[in-house]
Enzyme design. Structure first.
Site, short mmCIF file in Angstrom:
data_model
loop_
_atom_site.label_atom_id
_atom_site.label_comp_id
_atom_site.label_asym_id
_atom_site.label_seq_id
_atom_site.Cartn_x
_atom_site.Cartn_y
_atom_site.Cartn_z
N CYS A 99 0.84 -1.20 0.00
CA CYS A 99 0.00 0.00 0.00
C CYS A 99 0.88 1.26 0.00
CB CYS A 99 -0.99 -0.03 1.16
SG CYS A 99 -2.34 1.18 1.00
N HIS A 187 -3.52 -4.99 0.55
CA HIS A 187 -2.96 -5.46 1.82
C HIS A 187 -3.09 -6.97 1.97
CE1 HIS A 187 -2.44 -1.57 4.00
NE2 HIS A 187 -3.41 -1.16 3.18
N GLU A 189 -1.63 -8.71 4.08
CA GLU A 189 -1.53 -9.02 5.51
C GLU A 189 -2.79 -8.66 6.29
OE1 GLU A 189 -0.99 -4.65 5.67
OE2 GLU A 189 -0.86 -6.25 4.20
#
Length: 239
Positions: A99, A187, A189
Site C-alpha cells: 500500500c 494489503h 496481511e
C-alpha cells in the site's frame, strides 16, 4: 543468502495512529501461519526514526501508512533515501512494499502517485498480467488470472518507476527487473479484525467509496488470497 528456515524479516511501520497495533498483530498472525519459524522485528521510522541494519535481514517490508508519499515531510524524505540507498548498496536484498510502501517505492525510484478522488476499501478482485500469472503459477490463489485482496487507499500510482514490471493490471502490483523488489497496492496481511478497525478509524475513506459503512464491513469478510500471496512472496525471497 536467505536461510533455509526461519527467515529474518524487518517490518517498517509507517503509521502513527491507533492503527499501529492492529497492523502489527495482522503481520504477526499471517506470518505465524505461513512462516512460523520467522524472526520478525518492527521498526518505527516516524517517531523513533528507527531503521534496520539491512544486511541482517532476508526481507525488508514497508507497511501501509496515511501520509501522502509525494509530500516533502522529513521522515518521508528519509524513507525515500533509505529505499534508494538499499537498492544501491544492497543490490540483492529483497524488499516488499505494501500500500503506502508500494507507493513510496515507486516515488523513490522515479514514479508518481496522485490522489484518486475516490477510495478503494474492502476486498477487491485484481486481474493479473501475463507476468503476474507466471509469477503466481502453481500457487493456491483462487484463480490463475486474478487475486482477491483487502484494499484501503485513496491514492494510486499513476506513473510507475522505471524498471518495474506490472504483475497486476492498473499498477496494482510490481516486481522489478532485478527480481529484488515486489510491491502490492492492496494489503495481503490485512485480516478482518484490522479491516474493521481501519474502516472505523478512517471514516473519510469510507465517504469516498460511495458505499455505506455496513456495506464496507460486509465486503471485508470476503475470503482473500492474502495467505497465498505471502507464501509465494516468501518463496521468492528464498530464490
Amino acid at each position: 543468502m536467505p536461510h533455509a528456515q526461519g527467515l529474518k524479516i524487518a517490518i517498517l511501520i509507517n503509521e502513527f495512529s491507533k492503527q499501529t497495533q492492529p497492523m502489527k498483530d495482522a503481520y504477526r498472525t499471517i506470518l505465524a501461519t505461513v512462516e512460523p519459524d520467522a524472526t520478525i522485528e518492527f521498526f518505527d521510522p516516524i517517531n523513533a526514526q528507527e531503521y534496520p541494519d539491512v544486511a541482517k535481514f532476508d526481507l525488508i517490508v514497508l507497511s501501509g501508512g496515511s501520509v501522502f508519499v509525494m509530500e516533502e515531510v522529513p521522515w518521508v524524505m528519509k524513507m525515500r533515501a533509505f529505499i534508494k540507498s538499499t537498492v544501491e548498496t544492497q543490490p540483492t536484498k529483497k524488499m516488499m512494499g505494501i500500500c503506502w510502501g508500494h507507493q513510496i517505492i515507486n516515488v523513490a525510484l522515479g514514479g508518481i502517485v496522485e490522489e484518486m478522488g475516490s477510495a478503494d476499501v474492502g476486498v477487491h478482485t485484481i486481474p493479473l498480467t501475463e507476468e503476474g500469472s507466471q509469477f503466481f503459477q502453481g500457487t493456491t490463489l483462487q484463480s490463475s488470472s486474478e487475486f482477491k485482496i483487502q484494499q484501503f487507499h485513496k491514492r494510486d500510482v499513476t506513473k510507475p518507476a522505471p524498471g518495474l514490471i506490472p504483475l497486476a493490471k492498473n499498477n496494482e502490483a510490481f516486481i522489478n527487473e532485478q527480481n529484488t523488489i515486489i510491491t502490492f497496492q492492496g494489503h495481503p496481511e490485512m485480516n478482518v479484525e484490522w479491516a474493521y478497525t481501519a474502516a472505523s478509524g478512517f471514516p473519510a475513506y469510507i465517504a469516498l467509496t460511495g458505499y455505506t459503512m455496513e456495506e464496507i464491513l460486509e465486503s471485508v469478510k470476503i475470503p482473500t488470497d492474502g495467505e497465498a500471496i505471502w507464501r509465494r512472496v516468501l518463496e521468492w525471497v528464498r530464490e
